[in-house]
Motif scaffolding. Structure first.
Motif, short mmCIF file in Angstrom:
data_model
loop_
_atom_site.label_atom_id
_atom_site.label_comp_id
_atom_site.label_asym_id
_atom_site.label_seq_id
_atom_site.Cartn_x
_atom_site.Cartn_y
_atom_site.Cartn_z
N ILE A 201 -9.98 -4.38 -6.77
CA ILE A 201 -9.04 -5.39 -7.27
C ILE A 201 -9.16 -6.67 -6.45
O ILE A 201 -9.17 -7.78 -6.99
N ALA A 202 -9.25 -6.50 -5.12
CA ALA A 202 -9.34 -7.66 -4.23
C ALA A 202 -10.61 -8.47 -4.45
O ALA A 202 -10.60 -9.70 -4.37
N SER A 203 -11.71 -7.78 -4.76
CA SER A 203 -13.00 -8.47 -4.92
C SER A 203 -13.26 -8.91 -6.36
O SER A 203 -14.13 -9.74 -6.61
N ASP A 204 -12.51 -8.36 -7.32
CA ASP A 204 -12.76 -8.67 -8.72
C ASP A 204 -11.45 -9.09 -9.39
O ASP A 204 -10.95 -10.17 -9.16
N SER A 205 -10.89 -8.23 -10.21
CA SER A 205 -9.60 -8.50 -10.86
C SER A 205 -8.95 -7.18 -11.23
O SER A 205 -9.61 -6.14 -11.32
#
Length: 313
Positions: A201-205
């Motif tokens: 989630i932190a690196s993408d969405s």
């Protein structure tokens, strides 16, 4: 009937997922038996590639490694559902999935033909995708038929509750929510999965992570639950959601057979009056039923899995 034992052979499957596997011509092989269904290397390859591409990621060894386990789990759940539906005489082939897929396509700023072209341009199997959608839609019909009577909501109680809000001149809050539902066989696996999901989630969405990891039927829609009236949420779920600021994600919420993460995308106040009382009442009843049906769906699938024959070759 004698209870079947789950058989999971832990095999080294890395050779299925290297660059040669995804880009070279490979003989289609059976890699798993799930009850009376099979999972082929072609299906797994297509599931991995579809997930990566619709996450707008690059196909490389790193993205393959991150995706393969969840892709395999998703296919196992799909095959369990197909087997159960056949047992009860449900035919998913007759289901019209176009309306649902059109809604998914709109999230990628295209129509049905444009959505099909994405599959064609990326050498993805559109038929396998539609088969998955049809199975999920048929599964929803099956759960509704099986447990529908247990999800009857007292309309008068809902109406009385809404009338009290009108009399007290309180506003009703609606939340625009998305979810990620996770499943693991033990606490250690769940802890590792949660860490992996949070990093993703932190690196993408949140939405792309839902497509990749969520076991909920909403996964194909980026985890979207849409606008939900606060009165339609269980007290427990509401206790988490009501504390969130827009854009925030809840702490893991323990469910009977899974854990969910909820993202608050937006919220608004609804001024409830006599004019919109009936519409709001119907929406609340529908949403409460859907929440119960989802719980029954997960419980039924978990029961099947605990008694299923699953073998990785």
């Amino acid at each position: 009937m004698k209870k079947k034992t789950i058989i999971i052979k832990i095999l080294i499957l890395s050779f299925f997922f290297n660059s040669n596997y995804l880009h070279a011509n490979l003989q289609n092989k059976i890699i798993a038996d799930v009850e009376n269904e099979i999972i082929s290397s072609y299906e797994l390859k297509n599931k991995i590639r579809t997930t990566i591409i619709f996450n707008k990621d690059i196909i490389n060894q790193e993205s393959i490694n991150k995706t393969k386990n969840q892709a395999l789990k998703a296919l196992i759940n799909l095959k369990l559902k197909k087997s159960e539906l056949k047992k009860y005489g449900y035919d998913s082939e007759s289901v019209n999935s176009n309306i649902y897929i059109e809604r998914i396509a709109s999230k990628y700023n295209t129509n049905l033909d444009g959505f099909k072209k994405i599959f064609s341009d990326n050498n993805l199997d559109y038929k396998l995708y539609t088969d998955e959608v049809k199975t999920e839609l048929t599964w929803q019909q099956f759960i509704l038929a099986l447990y529908g009577e247990k999800t009857i909501i007292d309309e008068e109680e809902v109406k009385d509750e809404l009338n009290k809000i009108i009399k007290s001149q309180e506003n009703v809050i609606e939340y625009n929510l998305s979810e990620i539902e996770l499943e693991a066989s033990n606490e250690v696996e769940m802890k590792n999965l949660l860490k992996e999901v949070k990093n993703q989630i932190a690196s993408d969405s949140f939405e792309n992570t839902a497509i990749k990891y969520s076991i909920s039927v909403t996964a194909m829609d980026g985890g979207s639950l849409g606008w939900i009236n606060s009165k339609a949420l269980s007290e427990r779920i509401l206790s988490y959601v009501s504390k969130l600021k827009i854009g925030e994600i809840s702490e893991p919420i323990q469910q009977p057979n899974s854990i969910i993460l909820i993202k608050l995308k937006d919220k608004k106040k609804i001024v409830l009056d006599e004019k919109n009382l009936e519409i709001t009442k119907k929406n609340v009843i529908t949403q409460k039923r859907n929440e119960l049906l989802n719980l029954f769906s997960n419980s039924h699938l978990s029961k099947i899995k605990n008694n299923a024959y699953i073998e990785l070759r």
